[in-house]
Design an enzyme around this catalytic site. Structure first.
Site, PDB file in Angstrom:
ATOM      1  N   GLY A  88       0.768  -1.366   0.086  1.00 42.85           N
ATOM      2  CA  GLY A  88       0.042  -0.043   0.131  1.00 42.85           C
ATOM      3  C   GLY A  88       0.982   1.193  -0.162  1.00 42.85           C
ATOM      4  N   GLN A  89       2.263   1.147  -0.176  1.00 41.10           N
ATOM      5  CA  GLN A  89       3.042   2.379  -0.179  1.00 41.10           C
ATOM      6  C   GLN A  89       2.785   3.088  -1.252  1.00 41.10           C
ATOM      7  OE1 GLN A  89       6.963   1.717   0.509  1.00 41.10           O
ATOM      8  NE2 GLN A  89       7.457   3.919   0.742  1.00 41.10           N
ATOM      9  N   THR A  90       2.288   4.223  -1.471  1.00 42.55           N
ATOM     10  CA  THR A  90       2.142   5.180  -2.448  1.00 42.55           C
ATOM     11  C   THR A  90       3.121   6.254  -2.919  1.00 42.55           C
ATOM     12  OG1 THR A  90       0.452   6.616  -1.408  1.00 42.55           O
ATOM     13  CG2 THR A  90      -0.372   4.917  -2.808  1.00 42.55           C
ATOM     14  N   HIS A  95       8.118   6.857   5.311  1.00 40.18           N
ATOM     15  CA  HIS A  95       7.157   7.644   6.289  1.00 40.18           C
ATOM     16  C   HIS A  95       6.385   6.515   7.334  1.00 40.18           C
ATOM     17  CE1 HIS A  95       4.590   6.970   2.656  1.00 40.18           C
ATOM     18  NE2 HIS A  95       3.524   7.202   3.636  1.00 40.18           N
ATOM     19  N   HIS A  97       3.333   6.191   9.868  1.00 42.23           N
ATOM     20  CA  HIS A  97       2.140   6.748  10.584  1.00 42.23           C
ATOM     21  C   HIS A  97       1.916   6.843  11.937  1.00 42.23           C
ATOM     22  CE1 HIS A  97       0.165   6.876   6.244  1.00 42.23           C
ATOM     23  NE2 HIS A  97       1.176   6.087   6.288  1.00 42.23           N
TER      24      HIS A  97
END
Length: 125
Positions: A88-90, A95, A97
């Site tokens: 799911g890394q876009t 980074h 969360h």
């Protein structure tokens, strides 16, 4: 090659900063106070962190929690990292969360991140 939005810090509202990392509020927050901890060095994977960067980020996570506790008084937290497109890394700049959680933000929080606000937050990133 597309410019990295996390490397262009002039465009970001940095709320905390340390030697190797900084923190900003998420542009698409899952919950009030959703914070991102971002290393200053550009790389994509959590597994590429140096020990120095890891320690620095750990300290900034704790500073971020203290700030969020003062600003929003959450009842709990989820901390997560997406590593790779399949996960799911876009944005291909690491980074982390920090998502504040509040009593009643979902009906049954059991299972933590697995049930966190499904389909509630539109994401265009």
């Amino acid at each position: 090659m597309m410019e990295c939005i996390f490397c262009n810090t002039e465009e970001l509202e940095i709320i905390l900063e340390s030697q190797f990392s900084f923190a900003i509020f998420d542009k698409y927050p899952v919950n009030k106070g959703h914070l991102l901890i971002i290393p200053k060095r550009h790389f994509s994977s959590f597994f590429e962190l140096s020990k120095e960067e890891m320690n620095d980020i750990y300290d900034l996570i704790n500073q971020g929690k203290e700030k969020l506790d003062k600003l929003y008084s959450p009842d709990g937290y989820n901390i997560g990292v997406n590593v790779g497109e399949t996960a799911g890394q876009t944005i291909m700049h690491l980074h982390i969360h920090i998502i504040p959680r509040y009593k009643g933000d979902i009906e049954n929080p059991r299972g933590g991140i697995r049930k966190l606000m499904p389909n509630l937050v539109p994401y265009d990133g």
